[in-house]
Write an enzyme that holds these catalytic residues in place. Structure first.
Site, PDB file in Angstrom:
ATOM      1  N   HIS A 233       0.835  -1.201   0.000  1.00 13.71           N
ATOM      2  CA  HIS A 233       0.000   0.000   0.000  1.00 13.71           C
ATOM      3  C   HIS A 233       0.871   1.254   0.000  1.00 13.71           C
ATOM      4  CE1 HIS A 233      -2.978   2.793   2.148  1.00 13.71           C
ATOM      5  NE2 HIS A 233      -3.513   2.535   0.963  1.00 13.71           N
ATOM      6  N   GLU A 260       1.104  -0.734  -4.794  1.00  9.24           N
ATOM      7  CA  GLU A 260      -0.134   0.031  -4.949  1.00  9.24           C
ATOM      8  C   GLU A 260       0.202   1.511  -4.841  1.00  9.24           C
ATOM      9  OE1 GLU A 260      -3.837   2.105  -3.514  1.00  9.24           O
ATOM     10  OE2 GLU A 260      -1.832   1.968  -2.605  1.00  9.24           O
ATOM     11  N   ASP A 262      -1.255   5.889  -5.836  1.00 10.58           N
ATOM     12  CA  ASP A 262      -2.356   6.814  -6.085  1.00 10.58           C
ATOM     13  C   ASP A 262      -1.881   7.822  -7.120  1.00 10.58           C
ATOM     14  OD1 ASP A 262      -4.244   6.171  -3.615  1.00 10.58           O
ATOM     15  OD2 ASP A 262      -2.206   6.379  -2.824  1.00 10.58           O
ATOM     16  N   HIS A 275      -1.387  10.609  -2.673  1.00  9.88           N
ATOM     17  CA  HIS A 275      -2.677  10.158  -2.172  1.00  9.88           C
ATOM     18  C   HIS A 275      -3.636  11.309  -1.889  1.00  9.88           C
ATOM     19  CE1 HIS A 275      -5.535   9.166   1.080  1.00  9.88           C
ATOM     20  NE2 HIS A 275      -5.675   8.031   0.413  1.00  9.88           N
ATOM     21  N   GLU A 335      -3.961   3.157  -8.650  1.00  6.28           N
ATOM     22  CA  GLU A 335      -5.259   3.731  -8.287  1.00  6.28           C
ATOM     23  C   GLU A 335      -5.422   5.114  -8.903  1.00  6.28           C
ATOM     24  OE1 GLU A 335      -7.990   5.396  -4.603  1.00  6.28           O
ATOM     25  OE2 GLU A 335      -6.300   4.064  -4.131  1.00  6.28           O
TER      26      GLU A 335
END
Length: 466
Positions: A233, A260, A262, A275, A335
């Site tokens: 993450h 992962e 953003d 993020h 993401e």
């Protein structure tokens, strides 16, 4: 120690005794995921129908297929048919070798004629060498393109029967050695009509229990008994500043399967990895990212807030992150953060393609409009839907959006674990976020999730090994 958790991944070995089946190179009309395309135990005493001994000496002896090749000769026998998603299983035994560097191989994409180019999964008798196992291509120029190497848990040696399983999904493949996943690749180049084959080089090798099973197209489903996929993450964000190359480095070195991130655009349209909607929390700057130029964003210190040792760490662009992953062989769960216009999504796709990372990127978002744009503009990219709570019918939502994975919060999923079965029945993977507790990992694994998104990838990798 439970061997199924020695290395992370989602491949598993599933051997079953076969019966003699005549196999041709034409596809059975009823072939479908789960169908066994080839099942051969060589009990008939002769080469099966449809098997083509392209070169070298191949014969059936004592219920095994035996191939012999001189040192340096890539002798092969071809069979099977074109499959995009399949598991290739075999019992392999070196009976004699010229040297421990000589090898046998399972052909993953080989023309019936044996002509180059072709792709193989190679095992040396000295399989504990750093290149004891390989994924490799033989090019049209008759040179080797070795894309991935690994050492087996122990030496294949001579006289030892090794159960080998290669699970192929398009350009990706995963290798299991006697039930333990040891290597994976995302570098296969598939042909229009290549089938399967067996190879021998500088050895006499016998094969048995050849089984080829067509698989569902979703490579992200966890096979029975396999460990959960480890998804870092924002990188290893518990140990390094989130969404930086430093956090990515730690996660990759820990053995995470995917990073992962953003992604959001700067005011001049450059996709950056961040993020929050503003840069205030994780940099020494201020303001909304979408109101700041890329030139400004590249001046910011994105590491000091976390620890002095990371002072000067920069906020990466998506292109920079992908370039690093490409160089290191990593994969990205990307993401799309917040709402994006179609043009902004198109820019993200442009960057992915420019970095030649399309086979290694999985896109997810809470924003369904963004997912629909990706599906329209880049249908080859797998899609995941992020959810804080479960939909009434997750499988129906997945079908509507064309999802590969449905990715809810861990707490929501554990409140209704029956949703996992419904999604798996629809060939949809499930990745839970964000879980850092071994107790919760145990519950999620038992419930059947395919992957876990965690701030502590090193800990989850270690947990997988216990």
């Amino acid at each position: 120690m439970d061997l199924r958790k020695i290395l992370t991944g989602i491949a598993a070995l599933a051997f079953a005794g076969g019966t003699l089946t005549a196999v041709t190179t034409s596809a059975p009309a009823s072939a479908a995921p789960g169908d066994v395309i080839v099942s051969e135990t060589f009990s008939g005493g002769t080469l099966p129908s449809g098997w083509n001994a392209v070169d070298g000496t191949w014969s059936v002896q004592n219920g095994r297929l035996v191939g012999t090749a001189a040192n340096g000769a890539n002798n092969k026998i071809t069979f099977g048919r074109k499959l995009n998603d399949f598991r290739f299983e075999a019992d392999v035994r070196f009976d004699s070798v010229v040297s421990t560097s000589r090898w046998a191989a399972l052909g993953l994409d080989v023309p019936a004629s044996g002509a180059t180019p072709w792709w193989i999964a190679t095992m040396r008798s000295g399989s504990t060498a750093s290149n004891g196992l390989e994924f490799a291509q033989r090019t049209t120029a008759n040179t080797w393109n070795v894309t991935d190497t690994a050492a087996a848990p122990y030496a294949a040696g001579t006289g030892r029967n090794v159960k080998v399983s290669i699970e192929v999904h398009g350009t990706q493949a995963r290798w299991s050695f006697d039930g333990t996943e040891v290597m994976r690749t995302s570098s296969l180049v598939r042909s229009a009509n290549g089938g399967q084959a067996l190879f021998v080089n500088g050895a006499t090798v016998s094969f048995d229990n050849i089984k080829i099973t067509e698989l569902p197209r979703n490579a992200h489903l966890r096979s029975s008994g396999a460990p959960v996929t480890v998804i870092a993450h924002r990188g290893a964000s518990a140990a390094a500043p989130e969404n930086t190359l430093a956090a990515q480095d730690l996660a990759l070195r820990a053995g995470a399967d995917l990073i992962e991130n953003d992604v959001q655009p700067s005011s001049d349209g450059v996709p950056f990895v961040l993020h929050d909607s503003t840069v205030d929390r994780t940099t020494d700057g201020t303001g909304a990212i979408r109101n700041r130029t890329s030139a400004y964003l590249k001046t910011l210190d994105a590491g000091s807030w976390f620890s002095p040792q990371y002072a000067g760490e920069r906020m990466p662009t998506l292109a920079e992150q992908l370039a690093d992953l490409r160089a290191r062989g990593g994969r990205l769960l990307l993401e799309i953060k917040g709402s994006h216009t179609k043009a902004q999504v198109a820019k993200i796709i442009e960057v992915i393609r420019a970095q030649q990372m399309t086979p290694h990127v999985f896109v997810q978002s809470f924003d369904t409009a963004s997912l629909r744009y990706v599906r329209e503009l880049a249908p080859e990219l797998p899609l995941g839907l992020l959810r804080s709570t479960l939909d009434a019918d997750p499988a129906a939502v997945a079908a509507d959006l064309g999802l590969t994975a449905y990715n809810p919060s861990a707490s929501a999923l554990l409140a209704r674990p029956s949703a996992i079965t419904a999604l798996h029945n629809a060939d949809i993977a499930v990745m839970a976020w964000t879980s850092d507790s071994p107790t919760q990992w145990t519950s999620l694994e038992a419930a059947g999730v395919d992957g876990i998104i965690t701030n502590k990838p090193a800990d989850l990798v270690a947990w997988n090994q216990n």
